[in-house]
Write a protein that holds these residues in place. Structure first.
Motif, PDB file in Angstrom:
ATOM      1  N   GLU A 101       0.796  -1.153  -0.125  1.00 50.59           N
ATOM      2  CA  GLU A 101       0.092  -0.054   0.079  1.00 50.59           C
ATOM      3  C   GLU A 101       0.872   1.173   0.045  1.00 50.59           C
ATOM      4  OE1 GLU A 101      -3.947  -1.412   2.345  1.00 50.59           O
ATOM      5  OE2 GLU A 101      -2.328  -0.505   3.497  1.00 50.59           O
ATOM      6  N   LYS A 102       0.336   2.292  -0.399  1.00 49.46           N
ATOM      7  CA  LYS A 102       0.805   3.574  -0.344  1.00 49.46           C
ATOM      8  C   LYS A 102      -0.083   4.639   0.489  1.00 49.46           C
ATOM      9  CE  LYS A 102       3.473   3.992  -4.863  1.00 49.46           C
ATOM     10  NZ  LYS A 102       3.572   4.702  -6.259  1.00 49.46           N
ATOM     11  N   VAL A 103       0.532   5.660   0.861  1.00 52.34           N
ATOM     12  CA  VAL A 103      -0.087   6.598   1.688  1.00 52.34           C
ATOM     13  C   VAL A 103      -0.404   7.725   0.900  1.00 52.34           C
ATOM     14  CG1 VAL A 103      -0.268   7.494   3.857  1.00 52.34           C
ATOM     15  CG2 VAL A 103       0.913   5.509   3.513  1.00 52.34           C
ATOM     16  N   ASP A 133       7.758  14.189   3.895  1.00 48.87           N
ATOM     17  CA  ASP A 133       8.613  13.335   3.218  1.00 48.87           C
ATOM     18  C   ASP A 133       8.116  11.958   2.492  1.00 48.87           C
ATOM     19  OD1 ASP A 133      11.403  12.798   2.141  1.00 48.87           O
ATOM     20  OD2 ASP A 133      11.138  11.019   3.208  1.00 48.87           O
ATOM     21  N   GLU A 134       7.981  11.900   0.946  1.00 51.65           N
ATOM     22  CA  GLU A 134       7.268  10.905   0.550  1.00 51.65           C
ATOM     23  C   GLU A 134       7.767   9.602   0.536  1.00 51.65           C
ATOM     24  OE1 GLU A 134       8.270  13.690  -0.692  1.00 51.65           O
ATOM     25  OE2 GLU A 134       6.989  14.988  -2.126  1.00 51.65           O
ATOM     26  N   GLU A 135       9.277   9.649   0.820  1.00 51.24           N
ATOM     27  CA  GLU A 135      10.075   8.512   0.730  1.00 51.24           C
ATOM     28  C   GLU A 135      10.270   7.908   2.253  1.00 51.24           C
ATOM     29  OE1 GLU A 135      13.713   8.729  -1.129  1.00 51.24           O
ATOM     30  OE2 GLU A 135      12.948   9.688  -2.647  1.00 51.24           O
ATOM     31  N   GLY A 136       9.620   8.343   3.356  1.00 57.82           N
ATOM     32  CA  GLY A 136       9.511   7.785   4.690  1.00 57.82           C
ATOM     33  C   GLY A 136      10.583   8.152   5.643  1.00 57.82           C
ATOM     34  N   TYR A 165      -2.476  28.852   3.991  1.00 56.13           N
ATOM     35  CA  TYR A 165      -2.958  27.932   2.750  1.00 56.13           C
ATOM     36  C   TYR A 165      -2.630  26.675   2.861  1.00 56.13           C
ATOM     37  CZ  TYR A 165      -2.854  32.551   0.853  1.00 56.13           C
ATOM     38  OH  TYR A 165      -3.118  34.136   0.651  1.00 56.13           O
ATOM     39  N   LEU A 166      -3.784  25.875   2.438  1.00 52.65           N
ATOM     40  CA  LEU A 166      -3.599  24.419   2.522  1.00 52.65           C
ATOM     41  C   LEU A 166      -2.190  23.756   1.600  1.00 52.65           C
ATOM     42  CD1 LEU A 166      -7.194  23.355   2.326  1.00 52.65           C
ATOM     43  CD2 LEU A 166      -6.114  23.538   4.241  1.00 52.65           C
ATOM     44  N   PRO A 167      -1.548  22.901   2.522  1.00 53.40           N
ATOM     45  CA  PRO A 167      -0.335  22.283   1.393  1.00 53.40           C
ATOM     46  C   PRO A 167      -0.991  21.262   0.286  1.00 53.40           C
ATOM     47  CG  PRO A 167      -0.105  22.168   3.721  1.00 53.40           C
ATOM     48  CD  PRO A 167      -1.415  22.544   3.484  1.00 53.40           C
ATOM     49  N   PRO A 168      -0.421  21.047  -0.699  1.00 53.80           N
ATOM     50  CA  PRO A 168      -0.880  20.101  -1.728  1.00 53.80           C
ATOM     51  C   PRO A 168      -1.104  18.861  -1.210  1.00 53.80           C
ATOM     52  CG  PRO A 168       1.516  20.659  -2.074  1.00 53.80           C
ATOM     53  CD  PRO A 168       1.088  21.398  -0.709  1.00 53.80           C
ATOM     54  N   ASP A 169      -1.918  17.908  -1.986  1.00 55.94           N
ATOM     55  CA  ASP A 169      -2.065  16.671  -1.781  1.00 55.94           C
ATOM     56  C   ASP A 169      -0.754  15.915  -1.973  1.00 55.94           C
ATOM     57  OD1 ASP A 169      -4.746  17.323  -1.023  1.00 55.94           O
ATOM     58  OD2 ASP A 169      -5.710  16.434  -2.866  1.00 55.94           O
ATOM     59  N   THR A 170      -0.390  14.908  -1.170  1.00 58.40           N
ATOM     60  CA  THR A 170       0.768  14.415  -1.289  1.00 58.40           C
ATOM     61  C   THR A 170       0.677  12.785  -1.242  1.00 58.40           C
ATOM     62  OG1 THR A 170       1.973  16.046  -0.360  1.00 58.40           O
ATOM     63  CG2 THR A 170       3.054  14.046  -0.660  1.00 58.40           C
ATOM     64  N   SER A 171       1.283  11.856  -2.154  1.00 57.98           N
ATOM     65  CA  SER A 171       1.138  10.268  -2.070  1.00 57.98           C
ATOM     66  C   SER A 171       2.773  10.035  -1.834  1.00 57.98           C
ATOM     67  CB  SER A 171       0.753  10.119  -3.241  1.00 57.98           C
ATOM     68  OG  SER A 171      -0.662  10.230  -3.233  1.00 57.98           O
ATOM     69  N   SER A 172       2.936   9.032  -0.959  1.00 59.13           N
ATOM     70  CA  SER A 172       4.197   8.285  -0.654  1.00 59.13           C
ATOM     71  C   SER A 172       4.651   7.799  -2.012  1.00 59.13           C
ATOM     72  CB  SER A 172       4.121   7.450   0.610  1.00 59.13           C
ATOM     73  OG  SER A 172       3.486   6.546   0.365  1.00 59.13           O
ATOM     74  N   LYS A 173       5.786   7.401  -2.014  1.00 53.15           N
ATOM     75  CA  LYS A 173       6.730   6.674  -2.953  1.00 53.15           C
ATOM     76  C   LYS A 173       6.776   5.303  -2.670  1.00 53.15           C
ATOM     77  CE  LYS A 173       9.270  10.502  -5.077  1.00 53.15           C
ATOM     78  NZ  LYS A 173      10.752  10.816  -5.337  1.00 53.15           N
ATOM     79  N   ASN A 174       6.798   4.855  -1.673  1.00 46.85           N
ATOM     80  CA  ASN A 174       6.459   3.478  -0.911  1.00 46.85           C
ATOM     81  C   ASN A 174       5.346   3.443   0.143  1.00 46.85           C
ATOM     82  OD1 ASN A 174       7.787   4.575   1.155  1.00 46.85           O
ATOM     83  ND2 ASN A 174       9.682   4.510   0.132  1.00 46.85           N
ATOM     84  N   SER A 219      -5.225  19.850  10.536  1.00 47.50           N
ATOM     85  CA  SER A 219      -6.244  18.713  10.502  1.00 47.50           C
ATOM     86  C   SER A 219      -5.920  18.011   9.146  1.00 47.50           C
ATOM     87  CB  SER A 219      -7.639  18.675  10.651  1.00 47.50           C
ATOM     88  OG  SER A 219      -8.329  17.521  10.642  1.00 47.50           O
ATOM     89  N   ALA A 220      -5.540  16.736   8.922  1.00 45.59           N
ATOM     90  CA  ALA A 220      -5.377  16.088   7.522  1.00 45.59           C
ATOM     91  C   ALA A 220      -6.165  14.725   7.516  1.00 45.59           C
ATOM     92  CB  ALA A 220      -3.990  16.110   7.249  1.00 45.59           C
ATOM     93  N   PHE A 221      -6.612  14.414   6.407  1.00 42.41           N
ATOM     94  CA  PHE A 221      -7.346  13.185   5.745  1.00 42.41           C
ATOM     95  C   PHE A 221      -6.242  12.178   5.116  1.00 42.41           C
ATOM     96  CE2 PHE A 221      -9.542  10.354   2.959  1.00 42.41           C
ATOM     97  CZ  PHE A 221     -10.292   9.574   3.873  1.00 42.41           C
ATOM     98  N   TYR A 222      -6.024  11.007   5.836  1.00 42.05           N
ATOM     99  CA  TYR A 222      -4.874  10.149   5.073  1.00 42.05           C
ATOM    100  C   TYR A 222      -5.745   8.888   4.618  1.00 42.05           C
ATOM    101  CZ  TYR A 222      -5.502   7.332   9.340  1.00 42.05           C
ATOM    102  OH  TYR A 222      -5.871   6.704  10.521  1.00 42.05           O
ATOM    103  N   GLU A 223      -5.235   8.025   3.546  1.00 40.39           N
ATOM    104  CA  GLU A 223      -6.139   7.044   2.896  1.00 40.39           C
ATOM    105  C   GLU A 223      -4.725   6.004   2.441  1.00 40.39           C
ATOM    106  OE1 GLU A 223      -9.062   6.099  -0.604  1.00 40.39           O
ATOM    107  OE2 GLU A 223      -8.020   8.014  -0.543  1.00 40.39           O
ATOM    108  N   PHE A 224      -5.170   4.883   2.679  1.00 40.59           N
ATOM    109  CA  PHE A 224      -4.170   3.896   2.217  1.00 40.59           C
ATOM    110  C   PHE A 224      -4.743   3.222   0.783  1.00 40.59           C
ATOM    111  CE2 PHE A 224      -3.710   3.307   6.832  1.00 40.59           C
ATOM    112  CZ  PHE A 224      -2.362   3.807   6.949  1.00 40.59           C
TER     113      PHE A 224
END
Length: 925
Positions: A370-372, A396-399, A414-423, A442-447
Motif C-alpha cells: 500500500e501507499k499513503v 517526506d514521500e520516501e518515509g 494556505y492548505l499544502p498540496p495533496d501528497t502520496s508516498s513513493k513506498n 487537520s489532515a485526511f489520510y488514505e491507504f
C-alpha cells in the motif's frame, strides 16, 4: 681457636641480619591526606619520585574526606616493576569503598584493582570513592626498582550523588518526587570515575497527575558487551516499577538522547557485573577492563505539565503514541483504510517548542502493498514560506524522518498540496520551535494499493501505468512486488507511448510466471499486444512459465497486460527494460522486399558467418510470383543466443536477447497477419517452414544486451501447390512443383523429409540428415571405435619393436656383419647418360626405371630403358589443356655415346668379379 673463630663469624652474620631487618622495617611508611576547610586538593607520589623508589618498601596513602564528601584520584605518571595483571613483584593496590580506617574494614572491602608495569592506560582515568575514604597501598620487593608513581587528589561534594530520598540500608536506590524536585541530575555512583562492579541501583521518578517526565542523556559511557548489554546497562521503564514497559536498554557510548514518559512515572535501573574480559584463571580479572571507558552516566530530568497528555484514548484503532517520545504518532493500516490526524490539542492552540513526527505506514507484505495519500482539510501555522522560521509542517514521500531531507516546509494560512508516498511509509513532521500559538492542522489520510511498479500510475488504486517518451526515454517496469512474489488475482496494464518517428525497444531481464509454459489461458501470463502498420495486422502473444519473450520493437503505441490467477506460489514475475529509440540508432542495414519470380534465393544475418551486433533489426518480405503459390524456407545454418527447448536447460530459456520471428500469414485472409509469429533462436538443423499464403516475412531483432553469435543462412523456395499442373520439377513426396533450376543445387527445396530434387538424376546426391557433402557425419560412437582401434594398433606396434630389438641383441657381431649388405666395390662400373629432351617437351625431371642390369662385352655394367626403341613417350606442356607430343627415341646403355649424350661416371671392373650394381633413383634435369 678454630671453634672460636667460627662462632665469631656466625655471630657477625646474625648481627648483620638483625641490622638489615631493622632497616627494612624502617622503610614502611604511612601518609595521611585529610580534608580541611582550606585544603581540598593536592598531589601525592612514591618516595624519591621521579627517581627510583627504595626496595622493600611498604607504604600506605590514606585520603580521608569529610562525612559528606567524596575523594577523587587521578594518577598521571606510573612505572612499577612487574607485568600486569600478575604483578608478582611490585604493585599498587587501590581501595575505593572503605567506610572506616580500621584494619578490619580494609580486609572486608573490595579491591578496586592491583596495578604494575608502565602502561598508564590500564589504570582508571578517574578514581572516585563510594564513601569518603580511599586507601592506596604500595609494595616493592628487594630485586629491582623503578620510577614509581605520581598523581593528584581532590575532595568533592558528595551530595551531587544523592538525589531525592535514599532507601534505608541501600547504597544507590533513590526515589525522586516532583513535589520536592521539579528537575535535576542523576549521576551514576563515582561518576565521572570508573564505576564499581556488582552494582544494582534504581531511580524512581514520580510526578502528579497530568505531568510527564523528560529525561536526557548528557553523558553516557558504559561497557559495551554486546547488542543486548549482558554486562553493564541502564534500563528505562515507562512506569513506576521495573515491571512497566521498557523504553530502552542502553550500554556503550551514547550522545544526547531524550525520552518522555507516557504518564507521570518513570523508573531507571543501573546494573553492573564482573568478568568483562573473561580471564577466569586470574584472581584480578576484574581490573583488566579498566582500559575501556567506564565513567558511567549523567542524566538530567524534569517534570513537565506543558506536554500533551498521551493517556487519552486514540482517535482510531490504528493510531497510537510512540513510547519515549513527546508526541510522535504512528498510524498503521489494518481494518481501517483511512482516518484523520491532527496537531496536538487541535482545534485548540498547539503547544510551542515541541516537535511531533507522524509515521503513516501502509501494508507491506508479499500479498499486499500500500501507499499513503494525505490531504489537508484545515491548516493554520503562523509564518511565511519558504523559510517558515516560526514553526512548519514538512512531508517526506520516501518515509525519512530527518528534517534535512524535506523538499519544502509549509506554513501560513494556505492548505499544502495533496501528497502520496513513493513506498509504504509517509512521514509528516510538525515543528513549533519559536512559533506563535495557533490551531495547527487537520489532515485526511488514505491507504491505497501499491504494486511496486515504477512509472506513472494513471488510474489511482488500479494497476495501470503509462510510460511516455516525453517523460522518460528509458527505464524499467516489472510485475507487482517484484522481486517478491506477485499477488493473486491481479490485472496490470503497461502502456508505452512513443513520439512520432520513434520506436519502442523492449527486452526482458527476468521472467518466471509459474512452471507451465503451455496453456497460458489457464495460468498466470503476460500478453503483448502488437500494433502493426495497419489495423489488420495487429496481434497478441501470451507468455507464461519460464520461457523468456524475445526482444520487441514496436512502431507505434504498445500495450502489455499481466494477469495472475490464484495459487501463484513462489512465482516472482518479470522485470524488463524499455527504450524509446530513433531508427538511426539501430543497425538496419539488412532486410527488404524480395520478389520470387518463381525460383528461390538465400537470406543471411548481418555479417554472417561473423557475429551479429546488438540493437540489430532486419525484416525480409518474400513475395511469390503467383497468389496460388507458397514460400518454403529452409535453415541451412542457424546459431543465435538462447534456446527454444526447455530440455537443454534447467532454468529459464527462450529468446531473451536475439529472436527470429516467422510470419507465415493466414490462409483464409491472405492479406492479414492475425496469427502470432513463431519465435526461433538457439540452434536449428535443417528445418523447413512453409507459408500459409504467397507471402513469408522474417524479422530478426537483438536487444541492447545481446553478445552476438554466428547468425543464420536461410534458403527460400517458391513452391506450387498440389493439384496444379507442373511444367518443371515435381517433388516425389510433398508433390510440390518447383522450378527446374532448383534441382540438384545441393539445397533441399521440396519440404520436410523430401530430398527428391537432390537425388533424382543428380550426380552428387544431397547428404542425408546428419551428414555433410563430404560424407556421413561421424558420431561419437564412431570416434570411440576409432580410438579403440588406434590404441590396439599402437600396442601391437610396440610389441613388434620390442621383439625386434630383443632378436637383434641375440645375434653375434659376426652374424650382423654377414647380414649387412656390402657396398659396391670401387672397381664396379655404373654409367648414367644424360639425354637432352626434345624442345617440344618441357620436361624438368625424369626418373630412370631399372628394366635390366648386366655387363656388356667390355666388362661394364649396362642399364637399359624400359621403353623399346619403337615406343614414343608423351609429355604435358605448360598449358592447362593436355596436348600430346613425341619424345626422342629411347636409348640404351649398350650403345656408344652419341651426340647429345654424356657419360657421367665410369668405374673399371677388370680385376674384380662382376657384380650387379643397384641404382635406386636418378634425377636428370
Amino acid at each position: 681457636m678454630l671453634e672460636r673463630r667460627g662462632l665469631l663469624v656466625a655471630g657477625g652474620y646474625l648481627l648483620f641480619l638483625l641490622i638489615t631487618s631493622r632497616a627494612d622495617y624502617n622503610r614502611d611508611c604511612k601518609h595521611f591526606f585529610n580534608s580541611t576547610t582550606a585544603n581540598k586538593s593536592g598531589t601525592f607520589n612514591s618516595s624519591s619520585w621521579p627517581g627510583l623508589y627504595p626496595l622493600n618498601s611498604h607504604c600506605m596513602y590514606y585520603f580521608v574526606g569529610l562525612q559528606n564528601e567524596r575523594v577523587e584520584l587521578n594518577i598521571t605518571d606510573f612505572q612499577l616493576q612487574g607485568v600486569y595483571p600478575q604483578c608478582q613483584f611490585d604493585y599498587l593496590d587501590i581501595y575505593a569503598d572503605l567506610l572506616t580506617l580500621e584494619p578490619e574494614a580494609q580486609i572486608s572491602s573490595r579491591l578496586l584493582g592491583r596495578f604494575c608495569g608502565d602502561r598508564i592506560d590500564i589504570l582508571p582515568t578517574h578514581i572516585i570513592s563510594t564513601a569518603n575514604i580511599i586507601l592506596v597501598e604500595f609494595h616493592s620487593d628487594s630485586h629491582r626498582s623503578a620510577r614509581g608513581f605520581y598523581g593528584s587528589f581532590r575532595f568533592l561534594d558528595g551530595s551531587i550523588y544523592e538525589i531525592g530520598t535514599k532507601s534505608p540500608n541501600q547504597y544507590c536506590q533513590f526515589t525522586i518526587e516532583s513535589i520536592y524536585e521539579k528537575k535535576g541530575q542523576i549521576l551514576s555512583p563515582t561518576y565521572p570515575g570508573v564505576y564499581p562492579d556488582n552494582l544494582n541501583c534504581s531511580y524512581g521518578l514520580h510526578g502528579v497527575a497530568g505531568e510527564r517526565i523528560q529525561i536526557s542523556f548528557n553523558d553516557f559511557s558504559l561497557f559495551h558487551g554486546g547488542d543486548y548489554c549482558p554486562y553493564d546497562s541502564l534500563t528505562v521503564y515507562d512506569g513506576p516499577t521495573r515491571h512497566a514497559p521498557v523504553l530502552g536498554k542502553f550500554c556503550g557510548e551514547h550522545g544526547p538522547v531524550t525520552f518522555f514518559s507516557s504518564g507521570e512515572h518513570l523508573y531507571l535501573e543501573f546494573i553492573t557485573r564482573t568478568g568483562r574480559m573473561g580471564l577466569a584463571n586470574d584472581p584480578y580479572d576484574s581490573s583488566v577492563d579498566y582500559k575501556f571507558n567506564r565513567r558511567g552516566f549523567n542524566v538530567s530530568f524534569s517534570f513537565r505539565q506543558d506536554l500533551i497528555n498521551m493517556d487519552k484514548p486514540a482517535e482510531s484503532q490504528n493510531m497510537y503514541h510512540i513510547r519515549g517520545t513527546a508526541c510522535d504518532m504512528r498510524v498503521i493500516s489494518n481494518s481501517s483504510r483511512n482516518g484523520t490526524i491532527n496537531s496536538p490539542r487541535y482545534p485548540k492552540n498547539f503547544p510551542v517548542n515541541i516537535t511531533c513526527i507522524y509515521y503513516i505506514d501502509g501494508h507491506y507484505s508479499q500479498d499486499r502493498l500500500e501507499k499513503v495519500k494525505i490531504k489537508f482539510t484545515d491548516f493554520s501555522i503562523p509564518g511565511s514560506m519558504p523559510d517558515c522560521n516560526s514553526g512548519y509542517v514538512a512531508i517526506d514521500e520516501e518515509g525519512r524522518p530527518d528534517a534535512r531531507v524535506f523538499k519544502e516546509r509549509y506554513c501560513g494560512p494556505y492548505l499544502p498540496p495533496d501528497t502520496s508516498s513513493k513506498n509504504s511509509r509517509l512521514v509528516l513532521i510538525f515543528n513549533t520551535d519559536n512559533a506563535r500559538e495557533s490551531r495547527g492542522f487537520s489532515a485526511f489520510y488514505e491507504f491505497i494499493p501499491d504494486y511496486g511498479i515504477p512509472g506513472e500510475n494513471v488510474e489511482e488504486g488500479k494497476c495501470t501505468y503509462l510510460y511516455a517518451s516525453k517523460s522518460s526515454k528509458s527505464g524499467t517496469f516489472n510485475s507487482p512486488h517484484h522481486p517478491l512474489r506477485y499477488p493473486d488475482n491481479t490485472h496490470c496494464r503497461y502502456i508505452f507511448r512513443p513520439e512520432p518517428g520513434e520506436r519502442i525497444l523492449i527486452s526482458f531481464y527476468t521472467f518466471f510466471l509459474g512452471e507451465k509454459d503451455t496453456a497460458c489461458d489457464n495460468n498466470d501470463f503476460l500478453e503483448i499486444f502488437h500494433s502493426g502498420r495497419t489495423a489488420g495486422d495487429s496481434y497478441s502473444v501470451k507468455h507464461c512459465g519460464r520461457r523468456f519473450p524475445g526482444p520487441i520493437l514496436a512502431h507505434k503505441q504498445l500495450e502489455i497486460q499481466f494477469i495472475s490467477r490464484r495459487n501463484s506460489k513462489n512465482s516472482t514475475g518479470f522485470e524488463a527494460r524499455f527504450e524509446f529509440v530513433h531508427p538511426d540508432s539501430l543497425n538496419t542495414d539488412c532486410g527488404g522486399r524480395v520478389h520470387s519470380y518463381g525460383t528461390g534465393g538465400i537470406i543471411v544475418s548481418p555479417g554472417f558467418p561473423e557475429k551479429y551486433s546488438s540493437r540489430t533489426y532486419c525484416r525480409w518480405t518474400i513475395k511469390a510470383s503467383s497468389p496460388f503459390n507458397d514460400i518454403l524456407i529452409y535453415f541451412f545454418a542457424f546459431q543465435t543466443e538462447g534456446t527454444v527447448s526447455r530440455e537443454e536447460t534447467t532454468s529459464n530459456y527462450g529468446c531473451q536477447n536475439a529472436v527470429l520471428r516467422l510470419y507465415r500469414g493466414n490462409a483464409r485472409y491472405p492479406t492479414m497477419y492475425v496469427e502470432a509469429p513463431e519465435e526461433k533462436c538457439g540452434k536449428l538443423d535443417g528445418e523447413p517452414f512453409l507459408s500459409n499464403n504467397d507471402t513469408f516475412e522474417l524479422e530478426f531483432l537483438t536487444s541492447s544486451r545481446a553478445l552476438g553469435a554466428k547468425g543464420f543462412k536461410i534458403t527460400w523456395t517458391e513452391v506450387h501447390k498440389e493439384g496444379v499442373s507442373c511444367d518443371f520439377f515435381r517433388c516425389s513426396k510433398s508433390e510440390y512443383c518447383i522450378h527446374s533450376e532448383l534441382a540438384c543445387n545441393q539445397v533441399p527445396n521440396c519440404g520436410r523429409g523430401d530430398n527428391s530434387d537432390e537425388e533424382e538424376g543428380c550426380p552428387t546426391p544431397f547428404p542425408k540428415r546428419g551428414e555433410s557433402a563430404a560424407g556421413p557425419a561421424v558420431s561419437k560412437f564412431d570416434i570411440l571405435h576409432i580410438a579403440i582401434g588406434a590404441s590396439i594398433s599402437s600396442f601391437f606396434c610396440i610389441v613388434l619393436v620390442i621383439c625386434g630389438l630383443y632378436h637383434r641383441r641375440r645375434l653375434s657381431p659376426e652374424q650382423i656383419r654377414t647380414r649387412r649388405r656390402p657396398f659396391p666395390p670401387e672397381q664396379d662400373t655404373v654409367e648414367v647418360r644424360y639425354v637432352a629432351a626434345d624442345s617440344s617437351c618441357n620436361t624438368t625431371d625424369r626418373l630412370l626405371q631399372l628394366d635390366h642390369v648386366g655387363l656388356n662385352e667390355n666388362g661394364k655394367a649396362a642399364v637399359t630403358s624400359p621403353l623399346t626403341p619403337n615406343q614414343n613417350k608423351k609429355c604435358l606442356p605448360d598449358s592447362a589443356v593436355t596436348t600430346p607430343c613425341e619424345s626422342p627415341p629411347p636409348f640404351s646403355l649398350k650403345k656408344q655415346p652419341s651426340e647429345g649424350e654424356q657419360a657421367i661416371k665410369t668405374v673399371d671392373t677388370a680385376n674384380h668379379k662382376p657384380q650387379t650394381p643397384r641404382i635406386q633413383k636418378v634425377s636428370i634435369v
